[in-house]
Design an enzyme around this catalytic site. Sequence first.
Site, PDB file in Angstrom:
ATOM      1  N   TYR B  15       0.827  -1.205   0.000  1.00 35.99           N
ATOM      2  CA  TYR B  15       0.000   0.000   0.000  1.00 35.99           C
ATOM      3  C   TYR B  15       0.868   1.265   0.000  1.00 35.99           C
ATOM      4  CZ  TYR B  15      -3.260   3.588   1.515  1.00 35.99           C
ATOM      5  OH  TYR B  15      -3.999   4.747   1.586  1.00 35.99           O
ATOM      6  N   ASP B  39     -10.172   9.559   5.091  1.00 31.24           N
ATOM      7  CA  ASP B  39      -8.835  10.152   4.986  1.00 31.24           C
ATOM      8  C   ASP B  39      -8.970  11.620   4.631  1.00 31.24           C
ATOM      9  OD1 ASP B  39      -6.241  10.922   4.363  1.00 31.24           O
ATOM     10  OD2 ASP B  39      -5.763   9.071   3.323  1.00 31.24           O
TER      11      ASP B  39
END
Lengths: 124, 124
Positions: B15, B39
């Site tokens: 990631y 986020d």
Amino acid sequence: MAADRDRILDTIERYVDLVGKGTADEILALYADGATVEDPVGSEVRTTRESIREFYAAIEPLEQESRLVSARVAEGQAAFLFELVTRVGDQTYTLAPIDVMTFDDDGRITTMRAFWSNADMEIS
Amino acid sequence: MAADRDRILDTIERYVDLVGKGTADEILALYADGATVEDPVGSEVRTTRESIREFYAAIEPLEQESRLVSARVAEGQAAFLFELVTRVGDQTYTLAPIDVMTFDDDGRITTMRAFWSNADMEIS
């Protein structure tokens, strides 16, 4: 209204400092009523002040040093990496958990979840 | 059964690597169906693959470098600190979020929450 960033950072710094050299009662004073503690993540969640106090009382007598490495605050919540060094006889145990906390409007901790496992413990 | 530690660490490393230099579709492939992304923490939670793809597509064209600083895994969940350096013209933007993720049995990401705020952005 969520506690502001500086207030949350103050609580985190004080928390890390007290985990190293404070008493269980001093740490408990940082927690709001009704707070919960899951340390490590996956273990039974502590939901009473008695059980949270018991958790910190277990480490109170240890010879420990702690330091905050990095803290990130977002909207009344925070995650932070800190290092805890414990000396037992000739052995040194170093653990650097990442704790995730939520806070009430006064900056007291309402939930704490600590990410670490035995694989993260360094012994020297 | 929760994904094991090594599988989760593999997903995290991949990631972080892909956020730096991968495509939105490569990142999306790390997510399980039904995954959610918040986020930063406090922003609207993205609940569809389209909205998650859109999020990563926005950073895909940027010149970025990323590195994993520290990761902690506990019971199929993890928290990790990573650094993301973005170059725009003569400016360098450095941000080191702490992400918290949960994973399915195959090590795919089921939830992602990123702790950071504008105050953490360093510009040089």
